[in-house]
Design an enzyme around this catalytic site. Sequence first.
Site, mmCIF file in Angstrom:
data_model
loop_
_atom_site.group_PDB
_atom_site.id
_atom_site.type_symbol
_atom_site.label_atom_id
_atom_site.label_comp_id
_atom_site.label_asym_id
_atom_site.label_seq_id
_atom_site.Cartn_x
_atom_site.Cartn_y
_atom_site.Cartn_z
ATOM 1 N N HIS A 7 -5.501 -1.828 -4.439
ATOM 2 C CA HIS A 7 -4.651 -0.774 -3.881
ATOM 3 C C HIS A 7 -4.815 -0.691 -2.369
ATOM 4 O O HIS A 7 -5.931 -0.573 -1.865
ATOM 5 C CB HIS A 7 -5.047 0.558 -4.530
ATOM 6 N N GLU A 34 -1.633 -4.448 -3.271
ATOM 7 C CA GLU A 34 -0.587 -3.450 -3.100
ATOM 8 C C GLU A 34 -0.568 -2.990 -1.654
ATOM 9 O O GLU A 34 -1.620 -2.936 -0.988
ATOM 10 C CB GLU A 34 -0.880 -2.258 -4.031
ATOM 11 N N ASP A 36 1.940 -0.366 1.331
ATOM 12 C CA ASP A 36 3.030 0.587 1.543
ATOM 13 C C ASP A 36 3.796 0.206 2.796
ATOM 14 O O ASP A 36 3.176 -0.100 3.814
ATOM 15 C CB ASP A 36 2.441 1.990 1.739
ATOM 16 N N HIS A 49 0.779 4.045 4.895
ATOM 17 C CA HIS A 49 1.083 4.925 3.753
ATOM 18 C C HIS A 49 1.832 6.198 4.136
ATOM 19 O O HIS A 49 2.855 6.531 3.537
ATOM 20 C CB HIS A 49 -0.216 5.297 3.028
ATOM 21 N N GLU A 101 5.305 -1.533 -1.785
ATOM 22 C CA GLU A 101 5.898 -0.240 -2.156
ATOM 23 C C GLU A 101 6.807 0.252 -1.044
ATOM 24 O O GLU A 101 6.370 0.501 0.089
ATOM 25 C CB GLU A 101 4.805 0.806 -2.446
HETATM 26 O O1 G3P Z 1 0.543 1.683 -6.659
HETATM 27 C C1 G3P Z 1 0.744 3.012 -6.835
HETATM 28 C C2 G3P Z 1 0.301 3.891 -5.725
HETATM 29 O O2 G3P Z 1 0.145 3.172 -4.540
HETATM 30 C C3 G3P Z 1 1.277 4.997 -5.536
HETATM 31 O O3 G3P Z 1 0.797 6.047 -4.808
HETATM 32 O O4 G3P Z 1 0.505 7.431 -2.831
HETATM 33 O O5 G3P Z 1 -1.040 5.530 -3.232
HETATM 34 O O6 G3P Z 1 1.295 5.094 -2.525
HETATM 35 P P1 G3P Z 1 0.372 6.009 -3.281
HETATM 36 CA CA CA Z 2 1.290 2.767 -2.582
#
Ligand code: G3P
Ligand code: CA
Length: 226
Positions: A7, A34, A36, A49, A101
Amino acid sequence: MINIVGHKGAAGYAPENTLPSFQMAIAIGCDRAELDVRSTKDGQIIVFHDDEVSRLTNGVGLVSEMTLSEIKKLDYEQGEKIPTLQEVIDVCKNKIDLQIELKTNGTPELVNNIVLKNDIQDQVVITSFQDYLLKEIKQLNPNLKVGLLFKTDEVMSEIWNLMESIPLDFFAPYSGLVTKEFVDKAHSFEKSVYAYQVNKKELGDKLNEMGVDDIGTDFPKLFIKE
Ligand code: G3P
Ligand code: CA
């Protein structure tokens, strides 16, 4: 075997969404990293993020109101810079798959252009909590795999209808919502399940037993031994 998705790179061990965090995810051996993405005022895609920069950097202000050169002047406490998507791809290409994301409007076209330019569409999956952003990127590029993030029972019960209007490839629930019945039903529609925020070994083991395909964690070393 369940796939381990680091993450924000490997946010439990390095500043989230920074190049060292992605290098850490690669070194640990995660299946995917992952991240953002948001677009800056001048239409550049950065990996960050929050909508506002002050939680993570020494600056103040909205990403959407800052240019890339203003963003690049900011420092994380540990001295890291906010990377562009291109800089993250340069570190990760052919080393680790990416799970991008989409956080904001305007990102689908810009992200698709970058993915195509780098020829990495088979190394990338796309997620979002916003179904319309997934719809938009899937229309631009039907080859991209997309998954809807959600954290409520309401969306979970609606997802079977939603998948008729959005061509979802996988479902991405908050881990606390997942049941074996949900996983079995998803699989019966040939959709995989990615569960996020899995920061305890016991929870990961439980999701594995339910047949979950992928888990997102800040602490991938819990699941990948050296
Ligand atoms: O992968 C899911 C997660 O990243 C979603 O929540 O707030 O960490 O972007 P957040
Ligand atoms: Ca995320």
